[in-house]
Design an enzyme around this catalytic site. Structure first.
Site, PDB file in Angstrom:
ATOM      1  N   CYS A 159      -8.870  21.261 -49.754  1.00  0.00           N
ATOM      2  CA  CYS A 159      -9.005  22.155 -50.438  1.00  0.00           C
ATOM      3  C   CYS A 159     -11.188  21.251 -50.592  1.00  0.00           C
ATOM      4  CB  CYS A 159      -8.775  21.492 -51.822  1.00  0.00           C
ATOM      5  SG  CYS A 159      -9.832  22.123 -53.620  1.00  0.00           S
ATOM      6  N   CYS A 162     -12.454  19.647 -53.843  1.00  0.00           N
ATOM      7  CA  CYS A 162     -11.900  18.476 -53.554  1.00  0.00           C
ATOM      8  C   CYS A 162     -12.275  17.468 -53.093  1.00  0.00           C
ATOM      9  CB  CYS A 162     -10.285  18.722 -53.358  1.00  0.00           C
ATOM     10  SG  CYS A 162      -9.002  20.043 -54.969  1.00  0.00           S
TER      11      CYS A 162
END
Length: 236
Positions: A159, A162
């Site tokens: 991600c 992330c």
């Protein structure tokens, strides 16, 4: 301490502001995990597309999904435009792009899992996974119970948003190790734990515990500086 925490949180918000910006495509077919699952169950043989990379798909995916690449023109031969198509990725980026491509190919009924695989796992939906180790719910509960203040970061190593959070978490660990425990949970290692939390709606997802109780949580952290400042100030 509070001032330095505010500075770090501010940097975190700035670095992840793009995460909160949704695509300007038509959102009428962006559906929740429950609706996505409900519509799939109504199909005799649902056409579920995992729009992530082959590496991500190999580690975990929704049961019955196939991994297709919109850059490969042959993908159209593997789908029936007369039947609904269900698309997901980590969040909404790649799945929305794939849905738009399908629309140009004559597919009229395409559903995007809003929030991606994070919301699917967070809702405890069935998932194929190769994960064999990782933090379990008992160990997690022990960490929360034995630390006054715990900040939990839930996401995936694939991600993009992330990844932007990680350097900030490292700063928090180094500067406030005595006051704040930081726990990072990734889909590739601990999907069962993410499901057991019963609160994750997308990646990244932050949860702040004080004395074992949740005092703040939110998917993404863009435009939340005031809320986070208040939550941390009260917690400390």
């Amino acid at each position: 301490m509070i001032k330095s925490l505010k500075f770090i949180i501010g940097a975190l918000i700035l670095s992840t502001s793009v995460f909160a910006q949704k695509s300007d495509v038509d959102k009428k077919n962006w559906v929740s995990a429950d609706i996505f699952a409900e519509k799939i169950q109504k199909q005799q043989k649902a056409q579920i597309i995992d729009a992530r990379s082959a590496e991500e798909f190999a580690q975990n995916h929704i049961n019955g999904a196939v991994n297709l690449n919109p850059q490969d023109a042959s993908f159209i031969e593997k789908l029936n435009p007369a039947q609904p198509v269900f698309v997901y990725s980590i969040a909404n980026g790649r799945s929305v792009a794939f849905a738009k491509e399908l629309a140009t190919k004559g597919f009229n009924e395409v559903y995007v899992l809003d929030g991606g695989i994070g919301t699917w796992v967070g809702h405890g939906k069935a998932l194929f996974t190769t994960a064999k180790k990782g933090l379990n719910i008992n160990d997690f509960n022990n960490i929360v119970a034995s630390n006054k203040l715990v900040l939990v970061d839930v996401g995936s190593k694939y991600c993009g948003s992330c990844k932007k959070v990680k350097p900030i978490l490292e700063s928090l660990k180094k500067e406030h190790s005595d006051a704040l425990k930081v726990v990072e949970i990734e889909l590739e290692e601990s999907p069962q734990l993410i499901a057991s939390l019963k609160r994750v709606t997308s990646f990244p997802y932050l949860i702040l515990y004080k004395d074992g109780k949740v005092t703040f949580e939110r998917s993404g952290i863009a435009e939340l500086k005031g809320v986070l400042d208040t939550a941390l100030a009260q917690a400390l």
